[in-house]
Design a protein around this motif. Structure first.
Motif, mmCIF file in Angstrom:
data_model
loop_
_atom_site.group_PDB
_atom_site.id
_atom_site.type_symbol
_atom_site.label_atom_id
_atom_site.label_comp_id
_atom_site.label_asym_id
_atom_site.label_seq_id
_atom_site.Cartn_x
_atom_site.Cartn_y
_atom_site.Cartn_z
ATOM 1 N N LYS B 236 0.834 -1.201 0.000
ATOM 2 C CA LYS B 236 0.000 0.000 0.000
ATOM 3 C C LYS B 236 0.871 1.255 0.000
ATOM 4 O O LYS B 236 0.533 2.261 -0.615
ATOM 5 N N GLU B 350 -9.015 -1.448 3.707
ATOM 6 C CA GLU B 350 -7.596 -1.668 3.988
ATOM 7 C C GLU B 350 -7.014 -2.729 3.055
ATOM 8 O O GLU B 350 -5.860 -2.662 2.662
ATOM 9 N N ASN B 425 -14.779 -0.569 8.474
ATOM 10 C CA ASN B 425 -13.976 -0.017 7.396
ATOM 11 C C ASN B 425 -14.361 -0.615 6.033
ATOM 12 O O ASN B 425 -13.515 -1.045 5.270
#
Lengths: 431, 431
Positions: B236, B350, B425
């Motif tokens: 990421k 995520e 999330n």
């Protein structure tokens, strides 16, 4: 025609080319073949043999046998006779540990004195397998399964990628003679069990068992190093220094996995993760203890402090590099390249966490002296170096927050916690 | 008096207390004892038995045997007769895989329909050992050594901490009857080898072998998860998205370890780390290929792009959540809580990297359908769901950058790549 073994070595250890190699030869098949291969490949080699004088005339015959090989190869020969039994008795260690200390200590001396580039030992794939299964049965975790590393500082084990079988084939094909190896007495029983009863069965499970096993062990080794680095970075990020303690935000810990908590606090001898989690959940003021540290629940934080009450003498904390004015001796921190000596050590900035501390020695203290393998009690070091009572009292130790000894200041450094000067990102500490 | 086994379970699986448990019972000793223990401990249980109809009258006797146990325990009994051979023939899978698909698919259906909290299977410590050694011999790395997980979504394996020996002792002490288990035919030979020739020798190596082994496996499991998380975070951080590609700074890659490079590029099917390092060192314009991706050396960067030429149909990339106007179908991204259905999936922000893409199916495509275990070919899914040729042509797949299928849009989601609504999330995608 080059053998399989030789191709293997040239392909996998190209960095040995053109270097001066010290090959350690017991006289057993593994080390004799190791020396033979590197001689065949025309490397610049020297041969070192230890005579532990544990088997009378046999020990002397081993020594003469290895000397003959060195002559035949026309290479430098180093040998030494150890009073192994006396050494072990005096130092209260068993024969295997004593012999290992003597051996590696001497190899490192030869390495420095004769300017070798690497020390080569003949551990092979089946040694790795045996170590793997011994450690699996003992439950030593990932570290144990990583087994024997192929490269450990200046020690290289090029045979870790070849099997006992390959070595035997090589010796038989080239009609190489060797003497039966008598070492490894302590683990001989368990190693023999693995060798004769487990390994042969494992080979039957898969045609590429050997290669697959080796890849797995190397991958475990890499995983272990990766985890250690990440945990060190995590510690640096969330452990903030305040006076002599580490302060850790409870909310950060709450969001960590059990694995992360375990790995973070293990160096401070807290190994029960559930206890730490319980501590966080209880009221402020509660604390838990390890052999070296106290962990206190204090409002939003955990406070990790050293159990200084265990120390016999005063302790002076060094919170940062400039914090040296209150110390009982004069220490100097510098980034400028200096020569490493008994009066100057180098630390890697990335791997060093403040606070450091200086203190006097206490019973049970030990370190890993530079230039030898294994660890040594401070009391024993003092004795060997003929310190008077007054000398002992006047000697300061530089320690890290885990109370590990970095340096007997002005005398000898710990080889694991200090750095060689060729590394980057160093800070030099001198008296 | 409570047995060792029962104490074990109460101590190590406290979260099962008060829950509704579906226990899967073949009739063999392991599963019969599992049911017995949870009945003894007064848990609320139901028993599920699959009759695969592979062994004629024996299969029927197994079923009646398990039914009798359920009656004796006065608990709900579920059973099903599968036409296993026909299923396997039709789906071109071997009996073991077919039986597993049928079994877990049905368990998950019962789980939903009868509102169970957990599904319990009777895999035990010796199963773990056998899997460990099979995977060690196959070289499947850390993932393989982590072996069978004790907890996998809604499937719990409480016996992973007990040995076959403990189970046998329990059965003998309480005079419990069982029927001989005939499953696991495919790996039976290799498992028997390990069971009879390797495991007994390992037990001789250390008095606490069992406990030490289990601790090691659990530690490996934790290490594996830790590494996966860190590598995902690293990706990421250093893979930046540009149009349909990932751009990676060469200087960052140069500072990574071989291990990190390997783990980063493995999902894109680049497994030769040395090739990637060589690519970085060569001149700009060079590229290397994997089965799914191309990696291009472009000045200071590496460009990682999908091999779109392999796809039969048009591909539409979605670079970010707002980038939906050019798509051939209407997709909607939203953070608001929505109900998961065939028309709406949830992704963890995520764990999801843009770009995503939508495309038509191609030969060899597969996914992990929600509500069943294992994977399924898209072609097979279409067949089972009786899609016409036109239906197939009109169906779009949502995929990630690794070309894994997230969702057969409007039909069925992949259970690994999508999330349950209770997680945090999330982003919801709907048609």
């Amino acid at each position: 025609m080059l053998q399989k073994l030789e191709t293997h070595l040239e392909k996998n250890f190209p960095f040995l080319k053109g270097k001066k190699l010290l090959i350690t030869v017991s006289g057993g098949i593994d080390s004799v073949v190791l020396a033979h291969v590197f001689h065949q490949l025309k490397y610049q080699i020297g041969i070192a043999h230890c005579n532990f004088q544990l088997r009378g005339i046999e020990s002397d015959l081993d020594e003469r046998f290895v000397e003959k090989i060195a002559k035949e190869f026309n290479c430098q020969f180093h040998s030494i006779q150890f009073l192994t039994k006396e050494y072990c008795k005096k130092n209260k260690v068993n024969i295997q540990i004593g012999a290992r200390e003597l051996r590696y200590d001497w190899f490192q001396k030869l390495y420095t004195e004769y300017e070798y580039d690497y020390i080569l030992t003949a551990h092979h794939l089946n040694d790795v397998m045996e170590t793997f299964f011994i450690n699996l049965s003992r439950g030593t975790g990932l570290d144990g399964l990583a087994s024997i590393p192929p490269i450990n500082q200046n020690i290289i084990r090029p045979f870790l990628i070849v099997s006992r079988n390959d070595i035997e084939t090589y010796a038989n094909n080239l009609n190489i003679k060797w003497r039966e190896d008598q070492s490894n007495a302590e683990t001989k029983y368990i190693r023999n069990k693995i060798r004769h009863h487990i390994t042969p069965e494992l080979y039957k499970l898969h045609p590429n068992f050997e290669e697959n096993f080796l890849n797995t062990v190397l991958k475990i080794h890499d995983s272990k190093i990766f985890i250690k680095q990440k945990i060190a970075a995590l510690q640096k990020e969330i452990f903030t220094t305040k006076e002599n303690d580490f302060i850790i935000d409870k909310n950060i810990i709450k969001n960590l996995s059990d694995f992360e908590i375990y790995e973070l606090f293990k160096p401070f001898d807290f190994t029960a993760t559930q206890e730490i989690k319980k501590l966080i959940a209880t009221q402020t003021g509660k604390q838990i203890y390890s052999s070296t540290h106290t962990l206190l629940n204090n409002r939003d934080s955990l406070i990790l402090s050293i159990n200084t009450q265990d120390l016999n003498e005063d302790v002076y904390m060094i919170e940062h590099m400039q914090d040296i004015h209150h110390l009982p001796i004069s220490l100097n921190f510098s980034f400028a390249n200096k020569e490493i000596s008994k009066d100057c050590i180098a630390l890697n900035l990335e791997q060093t966490s403040f606070p450091l501390m200086i203190r006097k020695w206490k019973d049970g203290d030990y370190f890993h002296p530079t230039g030898m393998r294994g660890k040594k009690k401070i009391s024993k070091y003092f004795k060997d170096e003929k310190f008077s009572l007054r000398d002992k009292e006047n000697t300061w130790l530089l320690c890290n927050h885990q109370q590990q000894i970095i340096w007997i200041i002005g005398h000898r450094a710990d080889r694991i916690l200090t750095c060689k000067p060729e590394k980057e990102n160093l800070v030099y500490i001198s008296v």
